[in-house]
Design an enzyme around this catalytic site. Structure first.
Site, PDB file in Angstrom:
ATOM      1  N   GLY A 188     129.454 -67.589 -55.289  1.00 27.63           N
ATOM      2  CA  GLY A 188     129.424 -69.017 -55.566  1.00 27.63           C
ATOM      3  C   GLY A 188     128.446 -69.399 -56.663  1.00 27.63           C
ATOM      4  O   GLY A 188     128.008 -68.554 -57.426  1.00 27.63           O
ATOM      5  N   HIS A 230     132.517 -66.451 -63.972  1.00 25.87           N
ATOM      6  CA  HIS A 230     133.377 -66.326 -62.799  1.00 25.87           C
ATOM      7  C   HIS A 230     134.800 -66.797 -63.124  1.00 25.87           C
ATOM      8  O   HIS A 230     135.781 -66.177 -62.726  1.00 25.87           O
ATOM      9  CB  HIS A 230     132.843 -67.190 -61.650  1.00 25.87           C
ATOM     10  CG  HIS A 230     131.515 -66.761 -61.103  1.00 25.87           C
ATOM     11  ND1 HIS A 230     130.380 -67.525 -61.218  1.00 25.87           N
ATOM     12  CD2 HIS A 230     131.142 -65.651 -60.419  1.00 25.87           C
ATOM     13  CE1 HIS A 230     129.372 -66.903 -60.618  1.00 25.87           C
ATOM     14  NE2 HIS A 230     129.796 -65.772 -60.129  1.00 25.87           N
ATOM     15  N   LYS A 254     129.445 -57.472 -66.343  1.00 24.71           N
ATOM     16  CA  LYS A 254     128.040 -57.890 -66.233  1.00 24.71           C
ATOM     17  C   LYS A 254     127.303 -57.022 -65.205  1.00 24.71           C
ATOM     18  O   LYS A 254     126.159 -56.646 -65.399  1.00 24.71           O
ATOM     19  CB  LYS A 254     128.018 -59.374 -65.840  1.00 24.71           C
ATOM     20  CG  LYS A 254     126.789 -59.882 -65.157  1.00 24.71           C
ATOM     21  CD  LYS A 254     125.752 -60.260 -66.152  1.00 24.71           C
ATOM     22  CE  LYS A 254     124.409 -60.626 -65.544  1.00 24.71           C
ATOM     23  NZ  LYS A 254     124.365 -60.911 -64.134  1.00 24.71           N
TER      24      LYS A 254
HETATM   25  P1  AMP Z   1     128.255 -63.020 -58.271  1.00 25.75           P
HETATM   26  O1  AMP Z   1     128.696 -64.371 -57.842  1.00 25.75           O
HETATM   27  O2  AMP Z   1     127.033 -63.003 -59.113  1.00 25.75           O
HETATM   28  O3  AMP Z   1     128.228 -62.024 -57.143  1.00 25.75           O
HETATM   29  O4  AMP Z   1     129.410 -62.498 -59.237  1.00 25.75           O
HETATM   30  C1  AMP Z   1     130.749 -62.450 -58.828  1.00 25.75           C
HETATM   31  C2  AMP Z   1     131.548 -61.690 -59.858  1.00 25.75           C
HETATM   32  O5  AMP Z   1     131.419 -62.337 -61.123  1.00 25.75           O
HETATM   33  C3  AMP Z   1     131.046 -60.247 -60.050  1.00 25.75           C
HETATM   34  O6  AMP Z   1     132.170 -59.393 -60.234  1.00 25.75           O
HETATM   35  C4  AMP Z   1     130.229 -60.359 -61.317  1.00 25.75           C
HETATM   36  O7  AMP Z   1     130.155 -59.142 -62.038  1.00 25.75           O
HETATM   37  C5  AMP Z   1     131.016 -61.400 -62.084  1.00 25.75           C
HETATM   38  N1  AMP Z   1     130.189 -62.041 -63.118  1.00 25.75           N
HETATM   39  C6  AMP Z   1     128.937 -62.542 -62.954  1.00 25.75           C
HETATM   40  N2  AMP Z   1     128.465 -62.990 -64.131  1.00 25.75           N
HETATM   41  C7  AMP Z   1     129.426 -62.762 -65.048  1.00 25.75           C
HETATM   42  C8  AMP Z   1     129.542 -63.003 -66.457  1.00 25.75           C
HETATM   43  N3  AMP Z   1     128.564 -63.561 -67.145  1.00 25.75           N
HETATM   44  N4  AMP Z   1     130.688 -62.643 -67.069  1.00 25.75           N
HETATM   45  C9  AMP Z   1     131.705 -62.060 -66.366  1.00 25.75           C
HETATM   46  N5  AMP Z   1     131.663 -61.822 -65.047  1.00 25.75           N
HETATM   47  C10 AMP Z   1     130.541 -62.159 -64.399  1.00 25.75           C
END
Ligand code: AMP
Length: 294
Positions: A31, A37, A164
């Site tokens: 979230g 995302h 990332k």
């Molecule tokens: P998180 O909410 O941080 O657990 O991220 C959820 C998903 O979004 C994971 O697969 C992350 O690698 C991806 N994600 C987070 N930041 C980025 C970004 N800047 N660009 C692309 N994907 C991202």
């Protein structure tokens, strides 16, 4: 867009889709969504097409946080997240509670002596030892466990992860192969702010000075790329140079910088074009990560 918050309802819906031959695309998140995302949501939509469905999970998974980490403080804004998902054409947002995901597990402790309580974990034993795994010893166990659970609940045909978190994506890919999850893992490129800082929910923690200097991660990746365009460089040498480079940002403190093979994640002695670089840098208590293929 439907919002589902129980495991039973999500699994029942996924099984109905499966029976009807509807392709399921899945984006797991914690979230506090940002454009990074949403780029994963678009990649999922592209894979499943108009006749498929896209599920986004929003769940701040306690088992991937160490007791010293920012679980309680982790930024949350479900209302805004739902609005963003709706605007992006997401079909279902899955928002389970801790009680749904880890019945009987209280206050982050694995409950003991209670037959009803959660006590099974999924552990990848090779790729998770280095870098983020070395810095955060129980982190990946929490990630693989929750993603395995989510795969069993959402039953996706395709699941999209961000580059990332390069090591995380490699571990999930490994887990899906090793445990025969019938899901295609897609890794989508890192979405960045205009100055190059990788988008992250944790960027919210940065004050103005830290935010201005946080771009040093991206600049370090660029500097390393530059250093190896024409020749290879000893990893030890380049690490030293980057340490100095990062120290130029007074509020930045380097945690690690590593050069490794993108497939095996094994460190390399000589850095050249195509070597993967990853780094983690502290700004006060906030720890940011980034990576790139050089
Ligand atoms: P998180 O909410 O941080 O657990 O991220 C959820 C998903 O979004 C994971 O697969 C992350 O690698 C991806 N994600 C987070 N930041 C980025 C970004 N800047 N660009 C692309 N994907 C991202």
């Amino acid at each position: 867009m439907r919002i589902i918050s129980t495991v039973a309802a999500m699994q029942a819906q996924a099984r109905r889709w499966q029976r009807a031959g509807v392709k399921i695309g899945f984006v797991p998140t914690m979230g506090y969504l940002h454009a990074g995302h949403l780029s994963l949501v678009r990649a999922a939509r592209q894979r499943v097409g108009k006749t498929g469905v896209v599920v986004v999970s929003i769940y701040v998974n306690p088992t991937q946080f160490a007791p010293t980490e920012d679980l309680a403080k982790y930024p949350r804004d479900l209302k805004r997240d739902l609005k963003m998902c709706r605007a992006e054409g997401v079909d279902v947002v899955f928002t389970p509670s801790d009680g749904e995901m880890y019945p009987g597990r209280q206050n982050r402790q694995p409950a003991t002596g209670n037959r009803q309580s959660f006590s099974t974990y999924v552990v990848e034993e090779n790729l998770g030892r280095v870098m983020e795994g070395a810095a955060r010893p129980t982190h990946f166990r929490g990630v693989t466990t929750v993603v395995a659970k989510l795969f069993n609940i959402v039953l996706p045909d395709v699941s999209v992860f961000g580059q990332k978190d390069f090591q995380q994506a490699a571990i999930i890919r490994r887990m899906a192969v090793d445990l025969n999850f019938p899901v295609e893992i897609i890794v989508a490129p890192t979405h960045r702010e205009p100055d190059g800082l990788a988008m992250s929910s944790r960027n919210k923690y940065l004050d103005a000075e830290q935010r201005a200097q946080a771009v040093i991660l991206f600049h370090a990746l660029q500097a390393a790329k530059q250093a190896v365009t024409k020749k290879s460089v000893a990893a030890a040498r380049l690490k030293k140079d980057l340490q100095t480079f990062i120290t130029a940002a007074p509020v930045a403190r380097l945690d690690y910088v590593e050069f490794f093979d993108p497939e095996t994640l094994l460190p390399v002695a000589q850095v050249k074009r195509g070597t993967q670089m990853a780094l983690a840098v502290y700004f006060g208590k906030t720890r940011l990560i980034d990576n790139a293929k050089l």
